[in-house]
Scaffold this motif. Structure first.
Motif, PDB file in Angstrom:
ATOM      1  N   SER A  35       0.839  -1.192   0.000  1.00  0.00           N
ATOM      2  CA  SER A  35       0.000   0.000   0.000  1.00  0.00           C
ATOM      3  C   SER A  35       0.877   1.246   0.000  1.00  0.00           C
ATOM      4  O   SER A  35       1.611   1.501   0.954  1.00  0.00           O
ATOM      5  N   LEU A  36       0.766   2.000  -1.085  1.00  0.00           N
ATOM      6  CA  LEU A  36       1.597   3.191  -1.241  1.00  0.00           C
ATOM      7  C   LEU A  36       0.846   4.488  -0.956  1.00  0.00           C
ATOM      8  O   LEU A  36       1.459   5.530  -0.780  1.00  0.00           O
ATOM      9  N   ASN A  37      -0.481   4.424  -0.936  1.00  0.00           N
ATOM     10  CA  ASN A  37      -1.223   5.663  -0.736  1.00  0.00           C
ATOM     11  C   ASN A  37      -2.252   5.618   0.383  1.00  0.00           C
ATOM     12  O   ASN A  37      -2.949   6.586   0.623  1.00  0.00           O
ATOM     13  N   LYS A  38      -2.363   4.481   1.075  1.00  0.00           N
ATOM     14  CA  LYS A  38      -3.268   4.350   2.218  1.00  0.00           C
ATOM     15  C   LYS A  38      -2.571   3.523   3.288  1.00  0.00           C
ATOM     16  O   LYS A  38      -1.720   2.703   2.984  1.00  0.00           O
ATOM     17  N   VAL A  73       2.959   3.940   4.066  1.00  0.00           N
ATOM     18  CA  VAL A  73       2.392   5.225   4.468  1.00  0.00           C
ATOM     19  C   VAL A  73       2.713   5.544   5.922  1.00  0.00           C
ATOM     20  O   VAL A  73       3.204   6.626   6.228  1.00  0.00           O
ATOM     21  N   ALA A  76      -1.353   2.271  -6.466  1.00  0.00           N
ATOM     22  CA  ALA A  76      -0.927   3.634  -6.784  1.00  0.00           C
ATOM     23  C   ALA A  76       0.578   3.765  -7.018  1.00  0.00           C
ATOM     24  O   ALA A  76       1.262   4.522  -6.331  1.00  0.00           O
ATOM     25  N   THR A 114       2.498   7.027  -6.944  1.00  0.00           N
ATOM     26  CA  THR A 114       2.815   7.652  -5.653  1.00  0.00           C
ATOM     27  C   THR A 114       4.315   7.609  -5.389  1.00  0.00           C
ATOM     28  O   THR A 114       4.869   8.506  -4.747  1.00  0.00           O
ATOM     29  N   SER A 121      -2.420   2.160 -10.976  1.00  0.00           N
ATOM     30  CA  SER A 121      -1.935   3.532 -11.000  1.00  0.00           C
ATOM     31  C   SER A 121      -3.056   4.440 -11.482  1.00  0.00           C
ATOM     32  O   SER A 121      -3.758   4.095 -12.442  1.00  0.00           O
TER      33      SER A 121
END
Length: 157
Positions: free
Chosen positions: A33-36, A61, A102, A105, A136
């Motif tokens: 998980s890169l954005n959450k 994150v 994502a 990110t 993405s």
């Protein structure tokens, strides 16, 4: 097994993630998980009716270690992230999946070339009974996306 990159509008990203994770949720998998946060990602998947008990989360994150079964890796540390993914692939026998949300990110923390190198490394893992599902948003990182298209077996918009 195939590697697939899904490029989707930002407002459809969570829906697309749930839709594509559901068919592989019976396999052991790792979710990057890169954005959450891991917590919000897991809540989103559970709300979509996806069993997350066979998933190992890598949270890029948050840095606070709240659970032993969640690995926290800074998004600028792509070498560590790649090693963690490689270790998972090596240690888990049989079919498995890797989901990365994502990808664009990573451009906030890394150069385009560094992100492209990372993506190339992880897509090369797909030869080991691993299905890679990457996501993405279509609004960011267009230059990156053109660099990484060829690393995936399939790209879907």
């Amino acid at each position: 097994m195939p590697s697939i990159l899904y490029i989707t509008p930002v407002d459809k990203l969570q829906e697309k993630i749930s839709e594509q994770i559901k068919p592989v949720a019976g396999l052991v998998g790792v979710y990057v998980s890169l954005n959450k946060t891991q917590k919000s990602t897991e809540e989103m998947l559970t709300a979509a009716g996806i069993d997350t008990s066979r998933m190992f989360f890598i949270d890029c994150v948050t840095t606070e270690q709240l659970r032993d079964d969640v690995l926290h890796v800074k998004p600028e540390d792509l070498d560590t992230l790649s090693l963690a993914i490689a270790s998972f692939i090596k240690d888990i026998p049989g079919e498995k999946f890797l989901a990365i949300d994502a990808l664009s990110t990573l451009l906030i923390y890394n150069s385009e070339n560094k992100v492209a190198k990372f993506v190339k490394e992880i897509t090369e893992f797909s030869k080991n009974e691993l299905k890679i599902i990457a996501f993405s948003p279509e609004t960011k990182g267009e230059e990156l996306l053109t660099k990484i298209f060829n690393f995936f077996d399939k790209v879907e918009k």
